[in-house]
Structure formats: structure tokens, C-alpha cells
Design a protein around this motif. Structure first.
Motif, PDB file in Angstrom:
ATOM      1  N   LYS A 190       0.828  -1.207   0.000  1.00  0.00           N
ATOM      2  CA  LYS A 190       0.000   0.000   0.000  1.00  0.00           C
ATOM      3  C   LYS A 190       0.857   1.249   0.000  1.00  0.00           C
ATOM      4  CE  LYS A 190      -3.867  -2.044   2.461  1.00  0.00           C
ATOM      5  NZ  LYS A 190      -4.602  -2.079   3.726  1.00  0.00           N
ATOM      6  N   SER A 191       1.756   1.316   0.947  1.00  0.00           N
ATOM      7  CA  SER A 191       2.658   2.466   1.035  1.00  0.00           C
ATOM      8  C   SER A 191       4.078   1.938   0.944  1.00  0.00           C
ATOM      9  CB  SER A 191       2.443   3.210   2.346  1.00  0.00           C
ATOM     10  OG  SER A 191       2.636   2.335   3.433  1.00  0.00           O
ATOM     11  N   PRO A 192       4.686   2.045  -0.215  1.00  0.00           N
ATOM     12  CA  PRO A 192       6.028   1.477  -0.384  1.00  0.00           C
ATOM     13  C   PRO A 192       7.029   2.072   0.595  1.00  0.00           C
ATOM     14  CG  PRO A 192       5.089   2.105  -2.497  1.00  0.00           C
ATOM     15  CD  PRO A 192       4.175   2.630  -1.433  1.00  0.00           C
ATOM     16  N   PRO A 193       7.832   1.216   1.243  1.00  0.00           N
ATOM     17  CA  PRO A 193       8.809   1.705   2.205  1.00  0.00           C
ATOM     18  C   PRO A 193      10.003   2.385   1.559  1.00  0.00           C
ATOM     19  CG  PRO A 193       8.996  -0.660   1.977  1.00  0.00           C
ATOM     20  CD  PRO A 193       7.809  -0.228   1.155  1.00  0.00           C
ATOM     21  N   GLN A 194      10.279   2.069   0.316  1.00  0.00           N
ATOM     22  CA  GLN A 194      11.430   2.639  -0.374  1.00  0.00           C
ATOM     23  C   GLN A 194      10.967   3.072  -1.749  1.00  0.00           C
ATOM     24  OE1 GLN A 194      15.149   1.676   0.352  1.00  0.00           O
ATOM     25  NE2 GLN A 194      14.705   1.256   2.460  1.00  0.00           N
ATOM     26  N   TYR A 195      11.675   2.711  -2.758  1.00  0.00           N
ATOM     27  CA  TYR A 195      11.340   3.104  -4.116  1.00  0.00           C
ATOM     28  C   TYR A 195      10.571   2.025  -4.864  1.00  0.00           C
ATOM     29  CZ  TYR A 195      15.399   0.233  -5.074  1.00  0.00           C
ATOM     30  OH  TYR A 195      16.289  -0.804  -5.117  1.00  0.00           O
ATOM     31  N   TYR A 196      10.294   0.894  -4.246  1.00  0.00           N
ATOM     32  CA  TYR A 196       9.606  -0.183  -4.938  1.00  0.00           C
ATOM     33  C   TYR A 196       8.188  -0.340  -4.417  1.00  0.00           C
ATOM     34  CZ  TYR A 196      11.606  -2.501  -0.857  1.00  0.00           C
ATOM     35  OH  TYR A 196      12.001  -2.811   0.414  1.00  0.00           O
ATOM     36  N   LYS A 197       7.310  -0.768  -5.327  1.00  0.00           N
ATOM     37  CA  LYS A 197       5.900  -0.968  -4.993  1.00  0.00           C
ATOM     38  C   LYS A 197       5.578  -2.446  -4.815  1.00  0.00           C
ATOM     39  CE  LYS A 197       1.309   0.191  -6.649  1.00  0.00           C
ATOM     40  NZ  LYS A 197       0.526   0.812  -7.699  1.00  0.00           N
ATOM     41  N   TYR A 198       6.335  -3.313  -5.474  1.00  0.00           N
ATOM     42  CA  TYR A 198       6.115  -4.753  -5.411  1.00  0.00           C
ATOM     43  C   TYR A 198       7.338  -5.446  -4.825  1.00  0.00           C
ATOM     44  CZ  TYR A 198       2.320  -3.957  -8.734  1.00  0.00           C
ATOM     45  OH  TYR A 198       1.188  -3.518  -9.353  1.00  0.00           O
ATOM     46  N   ILE A 199       7.080  -6.542  -4.131  1.00  0.00           N
ATOM     47  CA  ILE A 199       8.136  -7.437  -3.690  1.00  0.00           C
ATOM     48  C   ILE A 199       7.848  -8.781  -4.347  1.00  0.00           C
ATOM     49  CG2 ILE A 199       9.189  -8.605  -1.736  1.00  0.00           C
ATOM     50  CD1 ILE A 199       8.325  -6.274   0.006  1.00  0.00           C
ATOM     51  N   VAL A 200       8.812  -9.303  -5.076  1.00  0.00           N
ATOM     52  CA  VAL A 200       8.642 -10.594  -5.742  1.00  0.00           C
ATOM     53  C   VAL A 200       9.527 -11.606  -5.030  1.00  0.00           C
ATOM     54  CG1 VAL A 200       8.906 -11.864  -7.892  1.00  0.00           C
ATOM     55  CG2 VAL A 200       8.106  -9.518  -7.939  1.00  0.00           C
ATOM     56  N   VAL A 201       8.916 -12.691  -4.555  1.00  0.00           N
ATOM     57  CA  VAL A 201       9.632 -13.715  -3.798  1.00  0.00           C
ATOM     58  C   VAL A 201       9.359 -15.082  -4.413  1.00  0.00           C
ATOM     59  CG1 VAL A 201       9.616 -12.404  -1.656  1.00  0.00           C
ATOM     60  CG2 VAL A 201       7.740 -13.946  -2.140  1.00  0.00           C
ATOM     61  N   ALA A 202      10.201 -16.049  -4.061  1.00  0.00           N
ATOM     62  CA  ALA A 202      10.049 -17.420  -4.542  1.00  0.00           C
ATOM     63  C   ALA A 202      10.105 -18.371  -3.345  1.00  0.00           C
ATOM     64  CB  ALA A 202      11.142 -17.757  -5.544  1.00  0.00           C
TER      65      ALA A 202
END
Length: 135
Positions: free
Chosen positions: A105-117
Motif C-alpha cells: 500500500k505504502s512502499p517503504p522505499q522506491y519499490y511498490k512490489y516485492i517478488v519472492v520465490a
């Protein structure tokens, strides 16, 4: 006497030794800091929130479940295309296979998405959605 091959072999062995010592030291440091499991998984669901690794896996950041906007399972070619988005923080120790995109919702840094595996992406998505509803 030709010393070229001996020098090349010595340089190769020194480079190999330095690489092994570096990897061993990095693993020892991450285990001592308590981020060894996080480095293997890429993300951990905890009681406080979603734990993601920080710089060089030496620290961890906790993102509250209330800060997660959406969770989506990415598979196949779509996961590859998603990685070209500019606002993606990519944490994938296993880059091939199904990926999970977490929109904030509110990005902590410069990214809006976190992609994980994670190990089991469908189960991870269901657990994360359940924890988001509870938050």
C-alpha cells in the motif's frame, strides 16, 4: 624453465581459495545475525509481519500485514515479464518456477512490489492472504 603454467595455476588456486573463504564467511555472518533462514527462503511469515532481507541479507525488514495491498501468484512467462517492472524488489533464491508478487500500500522505499520465490508458492499465498485478513 617455463613458469607460466605454475603461476597461472597458483593464481587460480588463490582465487578459488578467496571465493571459498568469502562464501563461508558470508554464511557464518548471516547465521550469527539470525538471517540464515531468511537468506535461504527469501521471505518469512512471522507474527509481527512479513520479514524480508535487507542489504546483503545482513539485516531484516518487517512489513506489517496491514501494509500489504494484494498478493498474486505468478507462473510461467508472466513471472518473467513482471520482473521488468521498474518498481519491483526481487528476492528470489529460486528464480525459476512460480513466483509470488506482493503489492504494498505504502512502499517503504522506491519499490511498490516485492517478488519472492518461497518453497511452496500456492500455500504461501493462501497463508499470507489469511494473515492479511486477520490484520
Amino acid at each position: 624453465m617455463n613458469t607460466g603454467p605454475i603461476i597461472a595455476l597458483t593464481i587460480g588456486l588463490v582465487v578459488l581459495l578467496v571465493a571459498c573463504v568469502t562464501v563461508y564467511t558470508f554464511r557464518w555472518i548471516t547465521n550469527r545475525l539470525g538471517t540464515g533462514k531468511l537468506a535461504k527462503e527469501g521471505v518469512i511469515l512471522s507474527e509481527d509481519g512479513l520479514e524480508v532481507p535487507g542489504f546483503l541479507f545482513l539485516n531484516k525488514k518487517v512489513i506489517c500485514y496491514s501494509d500489504v495491498k494484494a498478493v498474486e501468484l505468478l507462473s510461467g512467462f508472466r513471472s518473467v515479464l513482471f520482473l521488468f517492472n521498474m518498481s519491483v524488489h526481487w528476492i528470489c533464491p529460486r528464480p525459476f518456477g512460480d513466483l509470488v508478487a506482493i503489492e504494498l500500500k505504502s512502499p517503504p522505499q522506491y519499490y511498490k512490489y516485492i517478488v519472492v520465490a518461497p518453497n511452496d508458492p500456492p500455500v504461501f499465498v493462501e497463508q499470507l492472504k489469511r494473515r492479511i485478513k486477520e490484520a
